[in-house]
Design an enzyme around this catalytic site. Structure first.
Site, PDB file in Angstrom:
ATOM      1  N   GLU A   1       5.770   1.849  10.074  1.00 54.80           N
ATOM      2  CA  GLU A   1       5.436   0.474  10.164  1.00 54.80           C
ATOM      3  C   GLU A   1       6.934  -0.267   9.612  1.00 54.80           C
ATOM      4  OE1 GLU A   1       2.789  -3.023   7.729  1.00 54.80           O
ATOM      5  OE2 GLU A   1       2.079  -0.937   7.894  1.00 54.80           O
TER       6      GLU A   1
ATOM      7  N   GLU B   1      10.035  -2.160  -5.834  1.00 62.41           N
ATOM      8  CA  GLU B   1       9.873  -0.938  -6.949  1.00 62.41           C
ATOM      9  C   GLU B   1       9.477   0.362  -6.190  1.00 62.41           C
ATOM     10  OE1 GLU B   1       9.844  -4.761  -8.623  1.00 62.41           O
ATOM     11  OE2 GLU B   1       8.633  -3.937  -7.269  1.00 62.41           O
TER      12      GLU B   1
END
Length: 243
Positions: A97, A228
């Site tokens: 994805e 992150e």
């Protein structure tokens, strides 16, 4: 295979437009199994036990929805990848994805950059060397996204395993990180070029598009894996750094 008697809630993108949902369920209660006790199920939406409620975001669009399950049912043949294999399937899906999502995103970003260049010419902002430089950077970023998309597609179509798969995983993670940050900067540039009219929704379609771009891009460093998390993946799985 039926759901529990109490309602369960999850969230999904474009859930209000879906005919099917995939749900990651714990099918083995043994806590020692952790992610190995999860199974991915396909669940039909059009049944009494499924309630989908769109959530309006800051840009007044409803891409995201709450999905409530209360005794919802699905068939035994709706297991994806095998019982207990849900985590592996989800991680594979998420990796693909992140790569495939960049393809339509690159096309829309290219259109947005071209519209922004025209707006800068019309307003005279293009005469500012700083704005000109940022527009050039934005256009270069679009070409980087395009090149990465071609690379990811090439890796996915490569019949070989191993190196091609690792290269694809690295490219999808890096491309997601780059694209989300790049798109946020593009939104900030759009608001700066079009000024107050983009903030207050005045000034026609260009200003409205700039406002929507700025607002919607704020979430891009969160959904699909935060920036992150992407940096951790690159550090640990690509560069081999310690946790």
């Amino acid at each position: 295979m039926s759901g529990t008697s109490t309602a369960r809630r999850c969230g999904t993108t474009f859930g209000d437009r879906a005919d099917w949902l995939y749900v990651l369920c714990r099918t083995d209660p043994d806590p020692a199994l952790r992610h190995r006790g999860l199974t991915l199920l396909l669940v039909p939406v059009r049944q009494p036990g499924v309630d989908i409620r769109p959530i309006e975001n800051i840009a007044r669009s409803t891409e995201f929805s709450e999905c409530f399950f209360n005794d919802a049912k699905t068939g035994d043949d709706m297991v994806v990848g095998g019982v207990g294999e849900g985590w592996r399937v989800v991680m594979t899906t998420l990796g693909l994805e992140r790569g495939s999502a960049l393809m339509p995103m690159q096309l829309s970003a290219e259109r947005e950059v071209n519209e922004l260049i025209e707006a800068a010419r019309s307003s005279g902002a293009v005469d500012d060397p700083r704005i000109r430089r940022r527009l050039v950077d934005a256009l270069i970023g679009v070409h980087i996204m395009r090149s990465t998309s071609v690379r990811v597609v090439g890796d996915l179509l490569d019949p070989r395993d191993g190196a091609a798969g690792r290269a694809s995983a690295a490219a999808t993670t890096a491309s997601k990180l780059f694209a989300s940050i790049h798109h946020q900067r593009l939104g900030e540039l759009a608001v700066e070029i079009l000024g107050a009219q983009s903030i207050f929704g005045t000034g026609g379609a260009a200003a409205a598009n700039a406002r929507k771009l700025f607002l919607l891009s704020r979430a891009e460093t969160i959904y699909g894996g935060t920036s992150e998390i992407q940096r951790n993946i690159i550090a640990e799985r690509v560069l081999g750094l310690p946790r």
